[in-house]
Write a protein that holds these residues in place. Structure first.
Motif, PDB file in Angstrom:
ATOM      1  N   GLU A   1      35.770  39.346  27.581  1.00 17.78           N
ATOM      2  CA  GLU A   1      36.649  39.663  28.716  1.00 17.78           C
ATOM      3  C   GLU A   1      35.928  40.538  29.735  1.00 17.78           C
ATOM      4  OE1 GLU A   1      40.954  41.843  29.662  1.00 17.78           O
ATOM      5  OE2 GLU A   1      40.220  41.670  27.605  1.00 17.78           O
ATOM      6  N   ASP A   2      35.137  41.505  29.248  1.00 16.64           N
ATOM      7  CA  ASP A   2      34.363  42.355  30.147  1.00 16.64           C
ATOM      8  C   ASP A   2      33.373  41.520  30.951  1.00 16.64           C
ATOM      9  OD1 ASP A   2      35.575  44.724  29.208  1.00 16.64           O
ATOM     10  OD2 ASP A   2      34.129  44.882  27.569  1.00 16.64           O
ATOM     11  N   LEU A   3      32.695  40.611  30.264  1.00 19.76           N
ATOM     12  CA  LEU A   3      31.653  39.811  30.902  1.00 19.76           C
ATOM     13  C   LEU A   3      32.217  38.810  31.903  1.00 19.76           C
ATOM     14  CD1 LEU A   3      29.436  39.170  27.750  1.00 19.76           C
ATOM     15  CD2 LEU A   3      28.898  40.698  29.661  1.00 19.76           C
ATOM     16  N   ARG A   4      33.477  38.404  31.694  1.00 20.42           N
ATOM     17  CA  ARG A   4      34.080  37.405  32.571  1.00 20.42           C
ATOM     18  C   ARG A   4      35.069  38.019  33.558  1.00 20.42           C
ATOM     19  NH1 ARG A   4      33.504  32.214  31.449  1.00 20.42           N
ATOM     20  NH2 ARG A   4      35.501  31.718  32.411  1.00 20.42           N
ATOM     21  N   TYR A   5      35.071  39.335  33.665  1.00 20.00           N
ATOM     22  CA  TYR A   5      36.010  40.010  34.556  1.00 20.00           C
ATOM     23  C   TYR A   5      35.802  39.561  36.002  1.00 20.00           C
ATOM     24  CZ  TYR A   5      38.774  43.768  36.640  1.00 20.00           C
ATOM     25  OH  TYR A   5      39.711  44.479  37.344  1.00 20.00           O
ATOM     26  N   ASP A   6      36.882  39.417  36.739  1.00 20.97           N
ATOM     27  CA  ASP A   6      36.819  38.933  38.125  1.00 20.97           C
ATOM     28  C   ASP A   6      36.539  40.100  39.073  1.00 20.97           C
ATOM     29  OD1 ASP A   6      37.028  37.600  40.498  1.00 20.97           O
ATOM     30  OD2 ASP A   6      39.146  37.074  40.291  1.00 20.97           O
ATOM     31  N   TRP A   7      35.259  40.478  39.157  1.00 23.46           N
ATOM     32  CA  TRP A   7      34.871  41.613  39.980  1.00 23.46           C
ATOM     33  C   TRP A   7      35.064  41.334  41.460  1.00 23.46           C
ATOM     34  CZ3 TRP A   7      34.588  45.955  37.573  1.00 23.46           C
ATOM     35  CH2 TRP A   7      34.175  46.005  36.244  1.00 23.46           C
ATOM     36  N   ILE A   8      34.805  40.112  41.890  1.00 26.66           N
ATOM     37  CA  ILE A   8      34.922  39.802  43.314  1.00 26.66           C
ATOM     38  C   ILE A   8      36.341  40.055  43.811  1.00 26.66           C
ATOM     39  CG2 ILE A   8      34.800  37.975  45.057  1.00 26.66           C
ATOM     40  CD1 ILE A   8      32.073  38.871  44.145  1.00 26.66           C
ATOM     41  N   SER A   9      37.322  39.608  43.046  1.00 27.15           N
ATOM     42  CA  SER A   9      38.708  39.858  43.444  1.00 27.15           C
ATOM     43  C   SER A   9      39.032  41.344  43.428  1.00 27.15           C
ATOM     44  CB  SER A   9      39.667  39.094  42.524  1.00 27.15           C
ATOM     45  OG  SER A   9      39.583  37.705  42.765  1.00 27.15           O
ATOM     46  N   ALA A  10      38.434  42.072  42.480  1.00 26.81           N
ATOM     47  CA  ALA A  10      38.631  43.526  42.441  1.00 26.81           C
ATOM     48  C   ALA A  10      38.029  44.185  43.682  1.00 26.81           C
ATOM     49  CB  ALA A  10      38.006  44.104  41.172  1.00 26.81           C
ATOM     50  N   PHE A  11      36.871  43.693  44.128  1.00 27.39           N
ATOM     51  CA  PHE A  11      36.255  44.231  45.341  1.00 27.39           C
ATOM     52  C   PHE A  11      37.118  43.919  46.563  1.00 27.39           C
ATOM     53  CE2 PHE A  11      31.879  43.301  43.236  1.00 27.39           C
ATOM     54  CZ  PHE A  11      32.043  44.388  42.392  1.00 27.39           C
ATOM     55  N   ILE A  12      37.663  42.707  46.607  1.00 25.51           N
ATOM     56  CA  ILE A  12      38.519  42.318  47.735  1.00 25.51           C
ATOM     57  C   ILE A  12      39.728  43.237  47.825  1.00 25.51           C
ATOM     58  CG2 ILE A  12      40.049  40.492  48.595  1.00 25.51           C
ATOM     59  CD1 ILE A  12      38.035  38.460  47.479  1.00 25.51           C
TER      60      ILE A  12
ATOM     61  N   ALA B   1      33.238  48.517  29.402  1.00 21.78           N
ATOM     62  CA  ALA B   1      33.337  48.708  27.956  1.00 21.78           C
ATOM     63  C   ALA B   1      33.301  50.194  27.602  1.00 21.78           C
ATOM     64  CB  ALA B   1      32.196  47.972  27.255  1.00 21.78           C
ATOM     65  N   ARG B   2      32.446  50.969  28.293  1.00 25.21           N
ATOM     66  CA  ARG B   2      32.358  52.398  28.030  1.00 25.21           C
ATOM     67  C   ARG B   2      33.648  53.105  28.414  1.00 25.21           C
ATOM     68  NH1 ARG B   2      28.446  53.807  31.272  1.00 25.21           N
ATOM     69  NH2 ARG B   2      29.774  54.809  32.828  1.00 25.21           N
ATOM     70  N   THR B   3      34.218  52.733  29.551  1.00 24.39           N
ATOM     71  CA  THR B   3      35.481  53.345  29.986  1.00 24.39           C
ATOM     72  C   THR B   3      36.587  53.077  28.974  1.00 24.39           C
ATOM     73  OG1 THR B   3      34.872  53.119  32.324  1.00 24.39           O
ATOM     74  CG2 THR B   3      37.213  53.385  31.819  1.00 24.39           C
TER      75      THR B   3
END
Length: 245
Positions: free
Chosen positions: A177-188, A145-147
């Motif tokens: 949308e920020d709270l539900r972002y797919d971080w795991i896929s981003a890490f992969i 959100a800050r970015t």
């Protein structure tokens, strides 16, 4: 000619801080900027602790990465070595977890995987790592959100006549949308690229490796916090069917 800070230290200089670390300052409780000290550097790495459920071999691997970060106070380029080591710790943890039982479906499925992205994707599919169990998920959402806010400020400042913009950080709130972002896929998608950059030789150098420690520590603790039964039960969860981006 090599800069002395990049050359082999002698016994008179080995315990002196790398001068590049002194370029960074910290803001104290009174709002005053002071130089970073060794105690600050060590304090920054101390919170990253793997749980007792993680095998000792993995914890030792991870502690080596933390020690490399600690010694980066004296050798600045150890930041990169520490990041490479902590990503290797993640892959070691994935292999240890997925191959933990030779007769299990997890072990049989894992034998065909070779790269970090494959190990991560398989762990996600099995429910060993999930977005919902990310301890740093809320923090990542706030940073996203800050970015976005900072980008919006840059866009507004580019308009004619706009010279100043005031933003209260306390008012920044993550969206759904920020709270539900797919971080795991981003890490992969992202972590293997960083690891490969180091593995094949790189001049990449930056001190901001603690975010990688954040992610790796979180993922390893997740890997060893769920039983196989729980993982198999989660295979039907839509979140665990997503692949990498």
């Amino acid at each position: 000619m090599l800069d002395p800070s990049d050359a082999l230290r002698d016994e008179d200089d080995i315990a002196h801080p790398d001068p590049r670390n002194t370029f960074f300052g910290l803001v104290d409780s009174a709002g005053q900027v002071r130089p970073q000290e060794l105690s600050d550097h060590l304090e920054a790495i101390q919170p990253y602790v793997l749980e007792s459920t993680v095998p000792e071999s993995v914890r030792l691997h991870f502690e080596t990465a933390k020690n490399l970060y600690a010694y980066a106070w004296f050798v600045y380029r150890f930041h990169a070595v520490a990041e490479q080591q902590v990503l290797s710790s993640l892959e070691f943890a994935l292999r240890s977890r997925l191959e933990s039982k030779g007769d299990s479906p997890i072990a049989r499925r894992s034998k065909k995987f070779a790269g970090l992205s494959d190990w991560l994707r398989e762990a996600q599919r099995l429910g060993l790592i999930t977005n919902s169990r990310l301890r740093i998920g809320d923090q990542l959402a706030r940073e996203r959100a800050r970015t976005r806010c900072e980008f919006d400020q840059i866009q507004k400042m580019s308009k004619p006549g706009v010279t100043t913009i005031t933003v209260d950080p306390a008012t920044l709130q993550p969206t759904e949308e920020d709270l539900r972002y797919d971080w795991i896929s981003a890490f992969i998608d992202g972590l293997p690229k960083i690891r490969n950059e180091y593995a094949h030789g790189s001049s990449m150098l930056h001190p901001a490796v603690l975010r990688t420690f954040d992610i790796v520590c979180d993922l390893i603790n997740q890997l060893f916090s769920s039983s196989d039964a729980v993982c198999n039960a989660r295979l039907g969860d839509p979140e665990n069917q997503r692949g990498g981006v």
